[in-house]
Design a protein around this motif. Structure first.
Motif, short mmCIF file in Angstrom:
data_model
loop_
_atom_site.label_atom_id
_atom_site.label_comp_id
_atom_site.label_asym_id
_atom_site.label_seq_id
_atom_site.Cartn_x
_atom_site.Cartn_y
_atom_site.Cartn_z
N ARG A 45 53.69 38.57 51.10
CA ARG A 45 54.02 39.36 49.93
C ARG A 45 54.57 40.74 50.29
O ARG A 45 54.39 41.23 51.40
N HIS A 80 51.35 40.81 38.03
CA HIS A 80 50.50 40.63 39.21
C HIS A 80 50.46 39.16 39.60
O HIS A 80 50.12 38.31 38.78
N LYS A 132 48.53 37.44 41.33
CA LYS A 132 47.24 36.76 41.36
C LYS A 132 46.54 36.76 40.00
O LYS A 132 46.06 35.74 39.54
N THR A 133 46.50 37.92 39.35
CA THR A 133 45.76 38.01 38.09
C THR A 133 46.63 37.75 36.87
O THR A 133 46.12 37.52 35.78
N LYS A 138 44.95 56.25 44.47
CA LYS A 138 44.14 55.04 44.32
C LYS A 138 44.99 53.79 44.54
O LYS A 138 44.61 52.90 45.30
N TRP A 139 46.16 53.76 43.90
CA TRP A 139 46.96 52.55 43.99
C TRP A 139 47.67 52.40 45.33
O TRP A 139 47.85 51.29 45.82
N LEU A 181 46.41 53.37 48.12
CA LEU A 181 45.35 52.89 49.02
C LEU A 181 45.14 51.38 48.85
O LEU A 181 45.22 50.61 49.80
N ARG A 182 44.90 50.96 47.61
CA ARG A 182 44.64 49.54 47.34
C ARG A 182 45.83 48.66 47.73
O ARG A 182 45.66 47.63 48.36
N LYS A 200 46.61 48.30 51.44
CA LYS A 200 45.63 47.43 52.08
C LYS A 200 45.87 45.97 51.69
O LYS A 200 45.79 45.07 52.52
N TRP A 201 46.16 45.74 50.42
CA TRP A 201 46.29 44.36 49.93
C TRP A 201 47.59 43.72 50.39
O TRP A 201 47.66 42.53 50.67
N CYS A 217 43.40 45.98 35.68
CA CYS A 217 43.82 44.72 36.31
C CYS A 217 43.43 43.48 35.51
O CYS A 217 44.10 42.46 35.58
N HIS A 218 42.30 43.54 34.83
CA HIS A 218 41.83 42.36 34.11
C HIS A 218 41.01 42.80 32.91
O HIS A 218 40.71 43.99 32.78
N SER A 265 36.65 45.95 48.29
CA SER A 265 37.90 45.92 49.06
C SER A 265 38.41 44.49 49.23
O SER A 265 39.56 44.27 49.60
N GLY A 312 39.95 38.30 46.15
CA GLY A 312 41.29 38.14 46.71
C GLY A 312 42.20 39.34 46.49
O GLY A 312 43.34 39.33 46.92
N ASP A 313 41.73 40.38 45.83
CA ASP A 313 42.54 41.58 45.64
C ASP A 313 41.73 42.79 46.14
O ASP A 313 40.54 42.67 46.37
N ASP A 314 42.40 43.92 46.33
CA ASP A 314 41.70 45.13 46.75
C ASP A 314 41.46 45.99 45.52
O ASP A 314 42.40 46.40 44.85
N ALA A 315 40.20 46.23 45.21
CA ALA A 315 39.84 47.01 44.01
C ALA A 315 39.02 48.22 44.40
O ALA A 315 38.14 48.65 43.67
N SER A 316 39.31 48.78 45.58
CA SER A 316 38.56 49.94 46.06
C SER A 316 38.56 51.07 45.04
O SER A 316 39.57 51.33 44.38
N GLN A 329 40.50 34.44 32.02
CA GLN A 329 41.27 35.15 30.98
C GLN A 329 40.61 34.92 29.62
O GLN A 329 41.22 34.35 28.72
#
Lengths: 118, 200
Positions: free
Chosen positions: A46, A62, A64-65, A89-90, A92-93, A96-97, B64-65, B88, B92-96, B172
């Protein structure tokens, strides 16, 4: 230098002062935006494009979601690049992702300077 | 021969009991119907899971959701979800999160978790996940894996969910439970995209 300050400086448009310290380069930001990164968990490779799309003036989704992502371009979405905490914040995330590690100050400055031109 | 007949009898009795349990659970929904208030021609539904009240949680998680109500998982499960390490790699996603936000959200979820809720539907989510057997290993708890959730959705064909581009997955909630954002999950507010109402 404190990364938070770097981002604030770039967001505030203080590029003339900061270029000597960190080369905020929109072209490098664009290249990094499109660069694909292989994933270790078996997911397809990705890039930023995977969720945000190639055209920053359009909404993304997104991968995934399925969550709709408002356009990143400040030209069509005035909220973008106005909140330095949100940017931190974004970045960083998402570094990393997507890339699999945190981005350094230069990389972040490149991304922001690219987004600013959109 | 006698033995196999005996086994058949035991199995039959067992299946009949399961059927009876199924009927008992279905009646839960009738109870929900009784709780509805009628006013000026509209059927109003009360929240059967307490709505989200913490602004930080609402803001951070709904970016995100859907901000799942704290009453959809027990406190022990939220604690697992909300560690820095777990965030983190958040399904499957990073939500730090910043440490300040993480602690605030974690405290809020824990204080209002299913096992601390006054609502009966929430309490069902607490009981359902108690043994936590399906969450062994490094997998995080999931609302959709709780026994109560699974039982409530076991008759929904997958073509309405994963095979439905407007839904995509059971996570969802709001795509079918039109009152989900307000904590209203009774079946009368169910409207499956491309299918319509769902009668249990």
């Amino acid at each position: 230098m404190n990364q938070h300050l770097v981002i604030q400086a770039v967001v505030a448009g203080a590029l003339t002062f900061s270029t000597a310290l960190f080369a905020a380069d929109p072209a490098a930001g664009k290249a990094a935006w499109n660069a694909e990164h292989a994933q270790t968990d078996g997911s397809p490779a990705r890039s930023c494009v995977t969720c945000h799309g190639q055209n920053l003036t359009q909404a993304g989704r997104h991968v995934k979601t399925g969550k709709a992502i408002e356009p990143m371009a400040p030209s069509v979405n005035a909220q973008r690049l106005t909140d330095s905490e949100k940017i931190e914040k974004w970045l960083l995330r998402n570094c990393k992702w997507t890339i699999g590690r945190e981005c350094d100050a230069n990389e972040k400055a490149d991304f922001i300077s690219y987004i600013k031109t959109q | 021969m006698n033995n196999s007949k005996r086994i058949l009898t035991i199995v039959t009795v067992g299946l009949l009991s399961l059927g009876a349990v199924g009927v008992a659970f279905s009646e839960d929904d009738d109870d929900e119907r009784g709780k509805q208030k009628r006013g000026s021609g509209w059927v109003q539904s009360r929240a059967d899971v307490a709505p989200v009240t913490n602004a930080t949680y609402g803001k951070e998680c709904s970016s995100c959701h859907m901000a799942y109500q704290p009453g959809l998982l027990p406190a022990s499960a939220w604690a697992q979800v909300m560690t820095s390490t777990a965030l983190s790699n958040h399904y499957g996603d990073d939500a730090s999160l910043s440490e300040t936000s993480r602690v605030e959200i974690s405290d809020y979820l824990s204080a209002n978790a299913a096992d601390r809720s006054a609502q009966t539907r929430s309490q069902a989510f607490a009981v359902a996940d108690a043994p936590n057997a399906q969450n062994q290993g490094d997998a995080l708890p999931r609302i959709t894996k709780t026994r109560y959730f699974v039982r409530k959705h076991d008759e929904i064909p997958m073509r309405f969910v994963t095979g439905n581009s407007e839904v995509g997955s059971f996570s969802q909630c709001h795509q079918c439970h039109r009152g989900a954002a307000n904590g209203v999950y009774n079946e009368h507010q169910v409207n499956i995209p491309g299918h319509g109402a769902w009668a249990d």
